[in-house]
Design an enzyme around this catalytic site. Structure first.
Site, short mmCIF file in Angstrom:
data_model
loop_
_atom_site.label_atom_id
_atom_site.label_comp_id
_atom_site.label_asym_id
_atom_site.label_seq_id
_atom_site.Cartn_x
_atom_site.Cartn_y
_atom_site.Cartn_z
N CYS A 89 0.84 -1.30 0.10
CA CYS A 89 -0.05 -0.08 -0.06
C CYS A 89 1.07 1.15 0.00
CB CYS A 89 -0.88 -0.01 0.99
SG CYS A 89 -2.05 1.44 1.38
N GLY A 90 0.80 2.01 -1.06
CA GLY A 90 1.46 3.20 -0.97
C GLY A 90 1.19 4.22 -0.31
N HIS A 91 -0.18 4.74 -0.09
CA HIS A 91 -0.19 5.71 0.98
C HIS A 91 0.02 5.22 2.35
CE1 HIS A 91 -4.10 4.14 2.03
NE2 HIS A 91 -4.16 4.96 3.05
N HIS A 222 -8.69 -3.64 -7.13
CA HIS A 222 -9.11 -2.04 -7.26
C HIS A 222 -9.28 -1.70 -8.69
CE1 HIS A 222 -6.24 -2.72 -3.81
NE2 HIS A 222 -6.70 -1.48 -3.36
N ASP A 248 -10.33 5.98 -2.46
CA ASP A 248 -9.03 6.57 -2.19
C ASP A 248 -8.92 8.40 -2.28
OD1 ASP A 248 -6.29 6.87 -1.21
OD2 ASP A 248 -5.53 5.40 -2.42
N CYS A 252 -3.10 7.28 -4.45
CA CYS A 252 -3.12 5.97 -4.61
C CYS A 252 -1.48 5.53 -4.95
CB CYS A 252 -4.22 5.32 -5.40
SG CYS A 252 -3.99 3.56 -4.97
N GLY A 253 -0.80 5.01 -4.28
CA GLY A 253 0.73 4.72 -4.47
C GLY A 253 0.73 3.37 -5.40
N THR A 254 0.01 2.43 -5.07
CA THR A 254 0.19 1.11 -5.85
C THR A 254 -0.52 1.46 -6.99
OG1 THR A 254 -1.67 0.33 -4.42
CG2 THR A 254 0.56 -0.54 -3.97
O1 PYC Z 1 -1.97 3.91 -1.86
O2 PYC Z 1 -1.30 1.97 -2.69
C1 PYC Z 1 -2.12 2.73 -2.16
C2 PYC Z 1 -3.65 2.41 -1.70
C3 PYC Z 1 -4.02 1.02 -1.89
C4 PYC Z 1 -5.57 1.40 -1.65
C5 PYC Z 1 -5.77 2.52 -0.85
N1 PYC Z 1 -4.39 3.23 -1.14
#
Ligand code: PYC
Length: 331
Positions: A89-91, A222, A248, A252-254
């Site tokens: 999870c990026g965030h 997602h 989100d 969203c990082g991923t």
């Molecule tokens: O930031 O990767 C992310 C992420 C995944 C689901 C919510 N945020």
């Protein structure tokens, strides 16, 4: 049973991160992927209790820290969310690093850098500080790749959509502008959520997605709806759906990693290029294609994502068996 969890809450560019600093379970396994399997088998009640209402909410997301398996690394991280235990999870990483450093939960081997073991693999961190405050966190993610192109799926109200599926730590169906869909700005968050549930279910019923090097990671989780950027310095805008009801609030990082892999595969980005992604609330992550790599039979990229987080509070949460809503609910 009455169990207490010492949490530090934060948000990354608007999306919540609840770091469990005390009360997390001891997990078996030689790496975070095996520890994640153990958690899912025996301790998923902790995730449900801390993420769902009444202690959490639809967007709630968090992490639990573990000693690293490899002494060369600084820490292991398990991600917990309303949607399950994400491989990456990026965030969540940006928020977790900000909390760990500001609160002194980890002593980095090299100041300004961390090596994080996640269930999806090793994630390298560089962070900036002004005094005690962490002002930015850059994560170099696990390899991302475009898994399938032009999948057709029937979407309620909109009709047939063509989507690409890409991996950036989780699998994303990416909905780009096309005949039956122009821009996320044309729709409400509730519409995007309802459609995402349907198209995710339909795509998963007809297609399978499995990580080329780790068969514990698979399935489309997602949906990423795209749109024209609203801010002059953004490359693109997106709304990422996850769990059953969440959009989100961060970029969203991923999802940004998956989208950069898709753009690179289509020749729209190359090694060294930047990609500024804007969220539904206007917050931004700066992505970069750090390298191009092979992932099994696929061509992929090493993406990096940079963003910021702020601590919002300290939270001692009680999960008490005597409470009929100890393990949460969704309406
Ligand atoms: O930031 O990767 C992310 C992420 C995944 C689901 C919510 N945020």
């Amino acid at each position: 049973m009455n169990k207490r969890f010492f949490c530090i809450d934060a948000h990354t560019c608007g999306n919540p991160v609840r770091l469990v600093a005390g009360g997390g379970p001891i997990l078996e396994g030689v790496n975070m992927s095996e520890k994640r399997q153990h958690f899912l088998r025996e301790f998923d009640w902790i995730r449900k209790g801390l993420m769902f209402e009444p202690r959490g909410h639809d967007m709630m997301s968090g992490s639990i820290l573990y000693p690293p398996s490899d002494p060369a690394n600084d820490i292991g991280v398990l991600f917990i969310e309303t949607s399950g235990c994400l491989p990456m999870c990026g965030h969540g990483t940006i928020g977790t690093v900000t909390i760990m450093i500001e609160e002194g939960l980890v002593q980095p081997k090299i100041p300004g850098q961390l090596r994080l073991e996640t269930p999806a693999g090793l994630v390298k961190i560089e962070y900036q500080q002004e005094g005690k405050r962490v002002t930015s966190v850059k994560l170099t993610n696990v390899p991302a790749y475009l898994a399938k192109e032009n999948i057709e799926v029937e979407c309620p109200d909109l009709g047939i959509l063509k989507v690409d599926v890409a991996y950036g730590g989780n699998y994303y169906a990416i909905v780009d502008p096309q005949e039956n869909y122009r821009d996320m700005a044309d729709y409400t968050a509730m519409q995007l959520i309802g459609w995402s549930l349907k198209i995710r279910e339909r795509i998963n019923a007809e297609h399978s997605f499995s990580h080329p090097e780790n068969d514990t990671i698979g399935g489309l989780s997602h949906v990423l709806w795209t749109g024209a950027p609203l801010q002059p310095n953004s490359t693109a805008r997106n709304a990422v759906f996850y769990g059953d009801k969440a959009i989100d609030r961060s970029p969203c990082g991923t999802g940004t990693s998956a989208r950069m892999a898709q753009w690179t595969a289509k020749g729209k980005l190359q090694k060294g290029d930047q990609f500024v992604h804007e969220s539904i609330i206007g917050s931004q992550f700066t992505g970069k294609v750090e390298d191009v790599v092979k992932l099994g039979a696929y061509s992929g990229i090493i993406p990096s994502i940079e963003g910021w987080a702020r601590i919002t509070g300290y939270n001692t949460i009680i999960i008490d068996d005597d409470d009929p809503y100890a393990y949460g609910f969704q309406v």
